[in-house]
Design a protein around this motif. Structure first.
Motif, PDB file in Angstrom:
ATOM      1  N   LEU A   9       4.171   2.209  -6.016  1.00 31.32           N
ATOM      2  CA  LEU A   9       4.878   0.963  -5.715  1.00 31.32           C
ATOM      3  C   LEU A   9       6.075   1.224  -4.805  1.00 31.32           C
ATOM      4  O   LEU A   9       6.322   0.481  -3.853  1.00 31.32           O
ATOM      5  N   SER A  10       6.791   2.295  -5.071  1.00 26.55           N
ATOM      6  CA  SER A  10       7.943   2.649  -4.249  1.00 26.55           C
ATOM      7  C   SER A  10       7.526   2.957  -2.811  1.00 26.55           C
ATOM      8  O   SER A  10       8.157   2.489  -1.854  1.00 26.55           O
ATOM      9  N   GLU A  11       6.460   3.734  -2.655  1.00 32.08           N
ATOM     10  CA  GLU A  11       5.971   4.052  -1.318  1.00 32.08           C
ATOM     11  C   GLU A  11       5.477   2.793  -0.606  1.00 32.08           C
ATOM     12  O   GLU A  11       5.726   2.603   0.593  1.00 32.08           O
ATOM     13  N   LEU A  12       4.799   1.935  -1.343  1.00 30.01           N
ATOM     14  CA  LEU A  12       4.312   0.687  -0.771  1.00 30.01           C
ATOM     15  C   LEU A  12       5.481  -0.186  -0.302  1.00 30.01           C
ATOM     16  O   LEU A  12       5.445  -0.756   0.792  1.00 30.01           O
ATOM     17  N   GLU A  13       6.528  -0.270  -1.095  1.00 34.80           N
ATOM     18  CA  GLU A  13       7.710  -1.045  -0.709  1.00 34.80           C
ATOM     19  C   GLU A  13       8.352  -0.477   0.552  1.00 34.80           C
ATOM     20  O   GLU A  13       8.824  -1.226   1.417  1.00 34.80           O
ATOM     21  N   GLN A  14       8.365   0.846   0.671  1.00 39.39           N
ATOM     22  CA  GLN A  14       8.927   1.495   1.856  1.00 39.39           C
ATOM     23  C   GLN A  14       8.098   1.150   3.102  1.00 39.39           C
ATOM     24  O   GLN A  14       8.648   0.836   4.149  1.00 39.39           O
ATOM     25  N   ILE A  68       6.206  -1.482   3.521  1.00 34.04           N
ATOM     26  CA  ILE A  68       6.420  -2.905   3.819  1.00 34.04           C
ATOM     27  C   ILE A  68       7.743  -3.106   4.544  1.00 34.04           C
ATOM     28  O   ILE A  68       7.824  -3.855   5.526  1.00 34.04           O
ATOM     29  N   GLN A  69       8.774  -2.397   4.084  1.00 29.58           N
ATOM     30  CA  GLN A  69      10.087  -2.511   4.720  1.00 29.58           C
ATOM     31  C   GLN A  69      10.019  -2.031   6.178  1.00 29.58           C
ATOM     32  O   GLN A  69      10.581  -2.663   7.074  1.00 29.58           O
ATOM     33  N   GLU A  70       9.318  -0.920   6.420  1.00 28.99           N
ATOM     34  CA  GLU A  70       9.174  -0.410   7.787  1.00 28.99           C
ATOM     35  C   GLU A  70       8.446  -1.417   8.675  1.00 28.99           C
ATOM     36  O   GLU A  70       8.839  -1.641   9.824  1.00 28.99           O
ATOM     37  N   GLU A 127       8.137  -4.741   8.168  1.00 28.03           N
ATOM     38  CA  GLU A 127       8.934  -5.959   8.327  1.00 28.03           C
ATOM     39  C   GLU A 127      10.112  -5.766   9.263  1.00 28.03           C
ATOM     40  O   GLU A 127      10.485  -6.680   9.995  1.00 28.03           O
ATOM     41  N   ALA A 134      -1.116   1.762   2.870  1.00 27.78           N
ATOM     42  CA  ALA A 134      -0.722   0.629   2.035  1.00 27.78           C
ATOM     43  C   ALA A 134      -1.931   0.088   1.274  1.00 27.78           C
ATOM     44  O   ALA A 134      -1.828  -0.220   0.079  1.00 27.78           O
ATOM     45  N   CYS A 162      -2.651   0.781  -7.422  1.00 26.54           N
ATOM     46  CA  CYS A 162      -1.838  -0.033  -8.330  1.00 26.54           C
ATOM     47  C   CYS A 162      -2.696  -1.039  -9.091  1.00 26.54           C
ATOM     48  O   CYS A 162      -2.515  -1.219 -10.303  1.00 26.54           O
TER      49      CYS A 162
END
Length: 79
Positions: A13-18, A20-22, A24, A40, A47
């Motif tokens: 989840l943490s890697e996925l959020e990173q 997504i942030q990149e 976005e 992703a 997950c």
């Protein structure tokens, strides 16, 4: 999947959020974009599988401890 043996739900989840942030923030290089999207997708699949497995395990435990209709719980010996 990279290090799938050491991958946990929280790490995925943490890697996925990173990622997504990149995406976005548009800081990701266009040459790396396809690879990030593929990663992703792998993380999302991991997950979803983890959540499904956990749900099944919890439901199994709950069904084992639920009292069946018409049955009363017996007191354990010495109680």
């Amino acid at each position: 999947m990279r290090n799938s043996k050491n991958l946990t739900y929280a790490k995925a989840l943490s890697e996925l959020e990173q990622i997504i942030q990149e995406i976005e923030s548009e800081t990701i290089d266009v040459d790396l974009f396809a690879g990030k999207v593929k990663r992703a997708a792998q993380l999302i699949k991991f997950c979803k599988t983890s959540l499904r497995t956990t749900k099944e395990e919890v439901n199994k435990v709950l069904s084992e401890i639920e009292e069946k209709p018409g049955e009363e719980e017996e007191d354990p010996p010495g109680a």
